[in-house]
Design a protein around this motif. Structure first.
Motif, PDB file in Angstrom:
ATOM      1  N   ALA A  31       0.834  -1.204   0.000  1.00 28.94           N
ATOM      2  CA  ALA A  31       0.000   0.000   0.000  1.00 28.94           C
ATOM      3  C   ALA A  31       0.869   1.255   0.000  1.00 28.94           C
ATOM      4  O   ALA A  31       0.587   2.213  -0.735  1.00 28.94           O
ATOM      5  CB  ALA A  31      -0.941  -0.005   1.209  1.00 28.94           C
ATOM      6  N   ASP A  61      -8.206   4.745  -9.152  1.00 22.55           N
ATOM      7  CA  ASP A  61      -8.153   3.299  -8.902  1.00 22.55           C
ATOM      8  C   ASP A  61      -6.897   2.926  -8.110  1.00 22.55           C
ATOM      9  O   ASP A  61      -6.953   2.078  -7.208  1.00 22.55           O
ATOM     10  CB  ASP A  61      -8.197   2.514 -10.209  1.00 22.55           C
ATOM     11  N   ASP A  63      -5.293   4.861  -6.035  1.00 25.77           N
ATOM     12  CA  ASP A  63      -5.515   5.334  -4.674  1.00 25.77           C
ATOM     13  C   ASP A  63      -6.440   4.390  -3.910  1.00 25.77           C
ATOM     14  O   ASP A  63      -6.167   4.022  -2.764  1.00 25.77           O
ATOM     15  CB  ASP A  63      -6.107   6.749  -4.705  1.00 25.77           C
ATOM     16  N   LEU A  64      -7.516   3.968  -4.557  1.00 18.99           N
ATOM     17  CA  LEU A  64      -8.453   3.031  -3.918  1.00 18.99           C
ATOM     18  C   LEU A  64      -7.767   1.689  -3.633  1.00 18.99           C
ATOM     19  O   LEU A  64      -7.988   1.086  -2.573  1.00 18.99           O
ATOM     20  CB  LEU A  64      -9.689   2.822  -4.791  1.00 18.99           C
ATOM     21  N   SER A  65      -6.934   1.233  -4.554  1.00 19.93           N
ATOM     22  CA  SER A  65      -6.214  -0.032  -4.331  1.00 19.93           C
ATOM     23  C   SER A  65      -5.327   0.065  -3.096  1.00 19.93           C
ATOM     24  O   SER A  65      -5.300  -0.862  -2.266  1.00 19.93           O
ATOM     25  CB  SER A  65      -5.370  -0.390  -5.551  1.00 19.93           C
ATOM     26  N   GLN A  67      -5.749   2.036  -0.529  1.00 20.99           N
ATOM     27  CA  GLN A  67      -6.624   2.082   0.642  1.00 20.99           C
ATOM     28  C   GLN A  67      -7.186   0.703   0.977  1.00 20.99           C
ATOM     29  O   GLN A  67      -7.267   0.319   2.157  1.00 20.99           O
ATOM     30  CB  GLN A  67      -7.772   3.057   0.405  1.00 20.99           C
ATOM     31  N   ARG A  68      -7.573  -0.050  -0.036  1.00 23.02           N
ATOM     32  CA  ARG A  68      -8.135  -1.388   0.200  1.00 23.02           C
ATOM     33  C   ARG A  68      -7.073  -2.328   0.766  1.00 23.02           C
ATOM     34  O   ARG A  68      -7.345  -3.106   1.691  1.00 23.02           O
ATOM     35  CB  ARG A  68      -8.719  -1.951  -1.081  1.00 23.02           C
ATOM     36  N   ILE A  69      -5.874  -2.263   0.226  1.00 25.01           N
ATOM     37  CA  ILE A  69      -4.792  -3.116   0.714  1.00 25.01           C
ATOM     38  C   ILE A  69      -4.460  -2.757   2.161  1.00 25.01           C
ATOM     39  O   ILE A  69      -4.280  -3.647   3.009  1.00 25.01           O
ATOM     40  CB  ILE A  69      -3.563  -3.022  -0.207  1.00 25.01           C
ATOM     41  N   GLY A  71      -6.505  -1.482   4.256  1.00 26.75           N
ATOM     42  CA  GLY A  71      -7.649  -1.957   5.036  1.00 26.75           C
ATOM     43  C   GLY A  71      -7.555  -3.445   5.338  1.00 26.75           C
ATOM     44  O   GLY A  71      -7.874  -3.886   6.445  1.00 26.75           O
ATOM     45  N   ILE A  72      -7.111  -4.221   4.368  1.00 23.58           N
ATOM     46  CA  ILE A  72      -6.938  -5.666   4.596  1.00 23.58           C
ATOM     47  C   ILE A  72      -5.843  -5.896   5.634  1.00 23.58           C
ATOM     48  O   ILE A  72      -5.965  -6.768   6.499  1.00 23.58           O
ATOM     49  CB  ILE A  72      -6.645  -6.399   3.276  1.00 23.58           C
ATOM     50  N   ASP A  74      -5.120  -3.899   8.085  1.00 21.10           N
ATOM     51  CA  ASP A  74      -5.757  -3.591   9.374  1.00 21.10           C
ATOM     52  C   ASP A  74      -6.661  -4.738   9.834  1.00 21.10           C
ATOM     53  O   ASP A  74      -6.704  -5.077  11.018  1.00 21.10           O
ATOM     54  CB  ASP A  74      -6.576  -2.301   9.274  1.00 21.10           C
TER      55      ASP A  74
END
Length: 128
Positions: A31, A61, A63-65, A67-69, A71-72, A74
């Motif tokens: 991330a 996309d 940026d979202l990737s 954030q998602r990574i 989040g995983i 966390d």
């Protein structure tokens, strides 16, 4: 995953909390690299790319990737905190399935030496 470790169980099993911690660290690093690369690319290309809808979508996309990574990562941290200390897992088969040597060394089984993988099997690196 296995029940708490007993002396007669497979010695390749390791605490699941250790496995989750390694994966979490790797995801956090991915991330961070996405964020860093996106910022570097935007710094160089935003003036000409901002008018291109596909460019803006690709930057969003990325940026979202990131954030998602993150989040995983966390999520795995929370699971690790909720895991019982005796839970153990043998990750040797999963380690063997990884195609990138450094990834296998970063998150793979700590009970066996990781030999250099055939990096070509992981696919081509696209340069633009």
């Amino acid at each position: 995953m296995s029940l708490p470790h007993r002396h007669d169980q497979d010695t390749r099993a390791e605490p699941i909390t250790d496995v989750l911690a390694r994966i979490q660290v790797e995801l956090e690093d991915i991330a961070r690299r996405i964020d860093h690369n996106q910022a570097a690319i935007a710094k160089t290309t935003w003036a000409t790319g901002a008018a291109d809808r596909d460019y803006v979508k690709a930057m969003q996309d990325a940026d979202l990737s990131a954030q998602r990574i993150a989040g995983i990562a966390d999520f795995l941290r929370a699971i690790r905190g909720a895991s019982l200390p005796g839970w153990r897992v043998d990750t040797s088969a999963a380690t063997g399935a990884l195609k990138l040597t450094e990834l296998a060394r970063a998150i793979g089984s700590t009970t066996e030496a990781i030999e250099r993988k055939d990096e070509a099997a992981a696919g081509n690196v696209d340069l633009f």
